[in-house]
Scaffold this motif. Structure first.
Motif, PDB file in Angstrom:
ATOM      1  N   TRP A 118       0.732  -1.113  -0.004  1.00 19.06           N
ATOM      2  CA  TRP A 118      -0.159  -0.034   0.048  1.00 19.06           C
ATOM      3  C   TRP A 118       0.917   1.101   0.011  1.00 19.06           C
ATOM      4  O   TRP A 118       0.756   2.110  -0.860  1.00 19.06           O
ATOM      5  CB  TRP A 118      -1.048   0.061   1.222  1.00 19.06           C
ATOM      6  N   GLN A 119       1.964   1.382   0.617  1.00 20.47           N
ATOM      7  CA  GLN A 119       2.642   2.472   1.026  1.00 20.47           C
ATOM      8  C   GLN A 119       3.671   2.537  -0.223  1.00 20.47           C
ATOM      9  O   GLN A 119       3.821   3.853  -0.983  1.00 20.47           O
ATOM     10  CB  GLN A 119       3.583   2.184   2.093  1.00 20.47           C
ATOM     11  N   LYS A 120       4.037   1.655  -0.912  1.00 24.44           N
ATOM     12  CA  LYS A 120       4.571   1.613  -2.381  1.00 24.44           C
ATOM     13  C   LYS A 120       3.842   2.257  -3.101  1.00 24.44           C
ATOM     14  O   LYS A 120       4.196   2.841  -4.065  1.00 24.44           O
ATOM     15  CB  LYS A 120       5.196   0.367  -2.857  1.00 24.44           C
ATOM     16  N   ALA A 121       2.484   1.709  -3.145  1.00 24.12           N
ATOM     17  CA  ALA A 121       1.571   2.499  -4.061  1.00 24.12           C
ATOM     18  C   ALA A 121       1.535   3.997  -4.125  1.00 24.12           C
ATOM     19  O   ALA A 121       1.149   4.546  -5.370  1.00 24.12           O
ATOM     20  CB  ALA A 121       0.203   1.790  -3.801  1.00 24.12           C
ATOM     21  N   LEU A 122       1.494   4.509  -3.113  1.00 28.56           N
ATOM     22  CA  LEU A 122       1.563   6.000  -3.140  1.00 28.56           C
ATOM     23  C   LEU A 122       2.747   6.531  -3.853  1.00 28.56           C
ATOM     24  O   LEU A 122       2.478   7.688  -4.584  1.00 28.56           O
ATOM     25  CB  LEU A 122       1.769   6.232  -1.378  1.00 28.56           C
ATOM     26  N   LEU A 123       3.829   5.985  -3.813  1.00 26.32           N
ATOM     27  CA  LEU A 123       5.037   6.591  -4.752  1.00 26.32           C
ATOM     28  C   LEU A 123       4.779   6.257  -5.981  1.00 26.32           C
ATOM     29  O   LEU A 123       4.881   7.038  -6.999  1.00 26.32           O
ATOM     30  CB  LEU A 123       6.178   6.015  -3.992  1.00 26.32           C
ATOM     31  N   HIS A 124       4.130   5.117  -6.588  1.00 23.30           N
ATOM     32  CA  HIS A 124       4.064   4.741  -7.921  1.00 23.30           C
ATOM     33  C   HIS A 124       2.902   5.382  -8.588  1.00 23.30           C
ATOM     34  O   HIS A 124       2.816   5.614  -9.987  1.00 23.30           O
ATOM     35  CB  HIS A 124       3.894   3.195  -7.955  1.00 23.30           C
ATOM     36  N   PHE A 125       1.935   5.886  -7.672  1.00 23.13           N
ATOM     37  CA  PHE A 125       0.761   6.425  -8.111  1.00 23.13           C
ATOM     38  C   PHE A 125       1.398   8.191  -8.511  1.00 23.13           C
ATOM     39  O   PHE A 125       0.986   8.489  -9.340  1.00 23.13           O
ATOM     40  CB  PHE A 125      -0.340   6.900  -6.976  1.00 23.13           C
ATOM     41  N   SER A 126       2.262   8.493  -7.681  1.00 19.52           N
ATOM     42  CA  SER A 126       2.678   9.922  -8.131  1.00 19.52           C
ATOM     43  C   SER A 126       3.487   9.860  -9.331  1.00 19.52           C
ATOM     44  O   SER A 126       3.539  10.843 -10.097  1.00 19.52           O
ATOM     45  CB  SER A 126       3.398  10.261  -6.726  1.00 19.52           C
ATOM     46  N   ARG A 127       4.275   8.793  -9.496  1.00 17.76           N
ATOM     47  CA  ARG A 127       5.153   8.595 -10.444  1.00 17.76           C
ATOM     48  C   ARG A 127       4.069   8.584 -12.008  1.00 17.76           C
ATOM     49  O   ARG A 127       4.456   9.238 -12.967  1.00 17.76           O
ATOM     50  CB  ARG A 127       5.937   7.374 -10.658  1.00 17.76           C
ATOM     51  N   ALA A 128       3.144   7.741 -11.919  1.00 19.37           N
ATOM     52  CA  ALA A 128       2.290   7.736 -12.819  1.00 19.37           C
ATOM     53  C   ALA A 128       1.575   8.845 -13.276  1.00 19.37           C
ATOM     54  O   ALA A 128       1.543   9.408 -14.474  1.00 19.37           O
ATOM     55  CB  ALA A 128       0.989   6.795 -12.555  1.00 19.37           C
ATOM     56  N   LEU A 129       0.985   9.884 -12.225  1.00 20.88           N
ATOM     57  CA  LEU A 129       0.745  11.001 -12.538  1.00 20.88           C
ATOM     58  C   LEU A 129       1.667  12.064 -13.345  1.00 20.88           C
ATOM     59  O   LEU A 129       1.333  12.835 -14.257  1.00 20.88           O
ATOM     60  CB  LEU A 129       0.052  11.783 -11.276  1.00 20.88           C
ATOM     61  N   GLY A 130       3.041  11.969 -12.691  1.00 20.79           N
ATOM     62  CA  GLY A 130       4.107  12.813 -13.292  1.00 20.79           C
ATOM     63  C   GLY A 130       4.283  12.608 -14.858  1.00 20.79           C
ATOM     64  O   GLY A 130       4.475  13.265 -15.633  1.00 20.79           O
TER      65      GLY A 130
END
Length: 560
Positions: A380-392
């Protein structure tokens, strides 16, 4: 810097002791297998943790230590509360309620489900207590927490929390004048609430019980603490504001007590109060860490940092937010390496990038290297960062890379479903739908994009946030508003942004979005209103954010 009070713990007594409540001799139990925490009690400052008087302690000689242990427990100072209860056990090994105290110190009902080692320890503690003499009420306390530990191999965590709450309800009905019974019942009730229940009926019931008690016992740490937890929701937060402003003074030497008011301050957009209370919390946590493991950092400090960064970003104070991140990256040792630290470590760089709409930075952020933290344990915590990377990557038109990030999010969702963690899986599902929506927008499929983004916002509106986080990395409502503005639909965007601000008052991007929508609509009065709020909450910061420059220019042009 706060100083540490060190209270020595006695050695284990193996002789027979006379239990004052039972007036009979009882053999001291075998404690070797219990893995009890012992050592000096490390209490920062002058050791003030509120006023508690617990009626079911054992010998008179241990009453002071037992009440201190209860005070620590009520502020979730779990390590020291266990040590204090063990000190009681070492003085009086046949005190059944001290074993209950240890079982309560390792049960963190509002946090993550306990690991197997904790559940096994709880069963052992209750097995020892079962053989000891005790009062009827003590037996009921033990039976209640036993309902959580019993059958942990076959019954899920949520069901066992509800069983515990039901047992405490029976005690509450049997002892209507016992404050501690009522307080522990209210906590058990709050812990049993489902995050998907947006009526907050259980939380309201817990809050009402506690509010009545708070009038009679205004310096009790548990009452204040659990009122805040009961009202830690946008719809209820106003009910907890007065208590939030009291709790830190009730238990001034608890890092968690210093932090908890910021849950309410965050819900209400009171950023300066949130910053101040979390700075105090971090200081208390540093004091404690230096006493227990010099050079290490405690999870309570990291938790406070997560809320600090969130609040700094809402005031446009990027330099302070970045300083916190650089400080986090300097840590060489943390304890314990848990879900709170993982969440904050992933959330901080994500927030700094996406809150500032720095999409190039968001596209390439990496998980920080945190000592002893095994990232594979925290999907779940890793998903936060990869969500942000996807948006970027979407915003810089790297759609192939964004798709790779989306695939990772899907793998995290699947992993969480395999772990039967439906809440976190749903949080990742919202992120997945959001990324799908923005990819569709970039590919020119506007209607499909809006349908997906609206669905993501609807999903998010039906679930409550986890206590570990001050809020979503970016709220789905705000992202829906951003999409509507991008599609030249300012009227619909305004409606969404204002709905978002009702739930998340004074968020920087929410205020700017509302102002930009009004500006695009030609609604000068409303644009001025939101721009003025934005400038007021950022007035003490020398910020170069373009939104602030735009607000100043707009107000300059429309000053009468």
């Amino acid at each position: 810097m706060k100083k540490v009070i060190r209270l020595s713990a006695p050695l284990l007594l193996i002789s027979l002791l006379l239990i004052s409540s039972c007036k009979k001799k009882q053999s001291a139990p075998n404690l070797a297998s219990l893995d009890l925490k012992r050592g000096e009690l490390l209490l920062c400052g002058n050791g003030e943790f509120g006023e508690v008087s617990f009626s079911e302690s054992c010998s008179y000689e241990t009453r002071g230590t037992f009440n201190l242990a209860i005070s620590l427990l009520h502020s979730f100072e779990y390590i020291e509360s266990e040590k204090a209860f063990v000190e009681v056990i070492d003085k009086d090994p046949t005190c059944a309620m001290a074993y209950w105290g240890v079982a309560m110190s390792i049960y963190h009902g509002l946090w993550a489900p306990p690991e197997q080692s904790v559940l096994e320890k709880g069963i052992k503690l209750l097995s020892v207590a079962k053989e000891l003499p005790k009062s009827k009420k003590a037996q009921q306390y033990l039976d209640a927490i036993g309902a959580f530990y019993k059958d942990w191999e076959t019954i899920d965590n949520q069901t066992r929390k509800q069983r515990y709450a039901q047992k405490m309800k029976l005690m509450y009905e049997a002892y209507p004048d016992d404050s501690e019974v009522a307080i522990f019942y209210a906590l058990a009730l709050r812990a049993s609430a489902l995050p998907s229940d947006k009526t907050y009926a259980i939380q309201r019931d817990a809050g009402k019980i506690l509010e009545q008690l708070f009038v009679k016992e205004p310096n009790h740490p548990g009452i204040a603490h659990y009122i805040i937890h009961s009202y830690d929701y946008p719809e209820l937060a106003e009910l907890g504001l007065n208590t939030a402003r009291r709790y830190a003074d009730i238990a001034p030497n608890s890092a968690h007590a210093q932090h908890m008011p910021s849950h309410i301050f965050t819900r209400l957009g009171l950023w300066k109060e949130s910053i101040n209370t979390n700075l105090n919390s971090a200081e208390s946590a540093i004091c404690y860490a230096e006493s227990i493991a010099p050079g290490a950092h405690w999870d309570e400090e990291v938790h406070a940092m997560g809320y600090l960064v969130y609040a700094y970003l809402q005031t446009s104070d990027n330099s302070s937010a970045i300083a916190q991140f650089n400080y986090l990256k300097s840590f060489e040792k943390i304890f314990p390496p848990n879900f709170k630290i993982a969440y904050t470590a992933a959330a901080i760089p994500s927030r700094i990038a996406v809150e500032n709409k720095n999409w190039k930075e968001a596209a390439k952020i990496e998980l920080p290297e945190i000592p002893e933290l095994e990232w594979q344990e925290f999907p779940w915590q890793k998903a936060l960062l990869h969500f942000s990377r996807a948006l970027g990557n979407i915003h810089i038109n790297e759609l192939e890379t964004a798709q790779e990030e989306l695939n990772l999010l899907r793998s995290f969702e699947k992993e969480l479903m395999t772990l039967n963690d439906s809440y976190k899986a749903n949080q990742v599902a919202i992120q997945i739908k959001t990324i799908e929506a923005w990819i569709q927008l970039k590919e020119g499929n506007n209607e499909e994009a809006l349908l997906l983004m609206t669905s993501a916002a609807d999903m998010e509106s039906k679930t409550s946030k986890h206590p570990v986080t001050p809020g979503e990395i970016l709220p789905a409502d705000e992202l829906l508003g951003d999409m509507l503005l991008a599609l030249n639909k300012p009227s619909e965007a305004m409606e969404v942004y204002e709905l978002n601000l009702e739930k998340r008052p004074n968020r920087f991007n929410g205020l700017y979005g509302a102002a930009a929508s009004a500006k695009q609509l030609g609604d000068i009065k409303k644009a001025k209103y939101y721009f003025e709020i934005l400038l007021n909450q950022t007035k003490d910061i020398n910020s170069d954010r373009k939104e602030i420059l735009e607000a100043k220019e707009f107000l300059k042009q429309h000053t009468i």
